[in-house]
Scaffold this motif. Structure first.
Motif, PDB file in Angstrom:
ATOM      1  N   ALA A  49       0.912  -0.946   0.152  1.00 18.65           N
ATOM      2  CA  ALA A  49      -0.112  -0.348  -0.221  1.00 18.65           C
ATOM      3  C   ALA A  49       1.082   1.519   0.188  1.00 18.65           C
ATOM      4  O   ALA A  49       1.994   1.486   0.530  1.00 18.65           O
ATOM      5  CB  ALA A  49      -1.327   0.552   1.209  1.00 18.65           C
ATOM      6  N   TYR A  60      -2.737   0.433  -3.615  1.00 18.84           N
ATOM      7  CA  TYR A  60      -2.538  -0.686  -3.106  1.00 18.84           C
ATOM      8  C   TYR A  60      -2.534  -2.131  -4.372  1.00 18.84           C
ATOM      9  O   TYR A  60      -3.377  -1.922  -4.763  1.00 18.84           O
ATOM     10  CB  TYR A  60      -3.952  -0.912  -2.136  1.00 18.84           C
ATOM     11  CG  TYR A  60      -4.728  -0.473  -1.322  1.00 18.84           C
ATOM     12  CD1 TYR A  60      -5.239   0.885  -1.439  1.00 18.84           C
ATOM     13  CD2 TYR A  60      -4.241  -0.499  -0.443  1.00 18.84           C
ATOM     14  CE1 TYR A  60      -5.914   1.437  -0.452  1.00 18.84           C
ATOM     15  CE2 TYR A  60      -4.628   0.923   1.307  1.00 18.84           C
ATOM     16  CZ  TYR A  60      -5.768   1.656   0.993  1.00 18.84           C
ATOM     17  OH  TYR A  60      -5.993   2.213   1.367  1.00 18.84           O
ATOM     18  N   GLN A  65      -6.359  -4.860  -1.793  1.00 18.05           N
ATOM     19  CA  GLN A  65      -6.835  -3.950  -1.694  1.00 18.05           C
ATOM     20  C   GLN A  65      -9.023  -4.921  -1.016  1.00 18.05           C
ATOM     21  O   GLN A  65      -9.143  -5.993  -1.574  1.00 18.05           O
ATOM     22  CB  GLN A  65      -7.726  -4.180  -2.886  1.00 18.05           C
ATOM     23  CG  GLN A  65      -8.994  -2.855  -3.385  1.00 18.05           C
ATOM     24  CD  GLN A  65      -8.578  -1.794  -3.726  1.00 18.05           C
ATOM     25  OE1 GLN A  65      -6.937  -1.437  -4.213  1.00 18.05           O
ATOM     26  NE2 GLN A  65      -9.364  -0.500  -3.644  1.00 18.05           N
TER      27      GLN A  65
END
Length: 128
Positions: A49, A60, A65
């Motif tokens: 991230a 991300y 995610q």
């Protein structure tokens, strides 16, 4: 002296949560791109991230995610990684990295060599 210090790792069961912290000294994190990477045994370091300077954008990895959230607390000069719904494949050493001037578009943020500053890492182990 510039230092990034990670904390918050540990052992957690699958489905659980952890919050990692990356606290900086010697630099103002709010002015830097800050990313979290992780490395599992026998595997290459992978980007997880990213938060850009002044919190303009978040990036991300597809694998995290919707489960992980990166954020920044400027007053504490700290970047956090909230990790929810953890899976066994999330196991690894998590590192934070920072860079003052890098671009993040087109997955540039995933290139570990572009970062100037790194922490020592914190171990995350997800069981089950």
């Amino acid at each position: 002296q510039i230092q990034l210090v990670e904390s918050g790792g540990g052992l957690v069961q699958a489905g659980g949560s952890l919050r990692l912290s990356c606290r900086a000294s010697g630099i103002t994190l709010d002015l830097h791109v800050v990313s979290w990477f992780r490395q599992a045994p026998g595997k290459e370091r992978e980007a997880v991230a990213c938060i850009t300077n002044m919190d303009v954008k978040l990036h991300y990895a597809d694998s995290v995610q919707g489960r992980f959230t990166i954020s920044r607390e400027a007053d504490e000069n700290t970047v956090y990684l909230q990790m929810n719904s953890l899976k066994a494949e999330d196991t690894g050493v998590y590192y934070c990295a920072a860079d003052r001037w890098m671009e993040t578009e087109d997955d540039k943020w995933t290139h570990a060599l572009k970062y100037d500053y790194w922490g020592q890492g914190t171990q995350v182990t997800v069981s089950g």
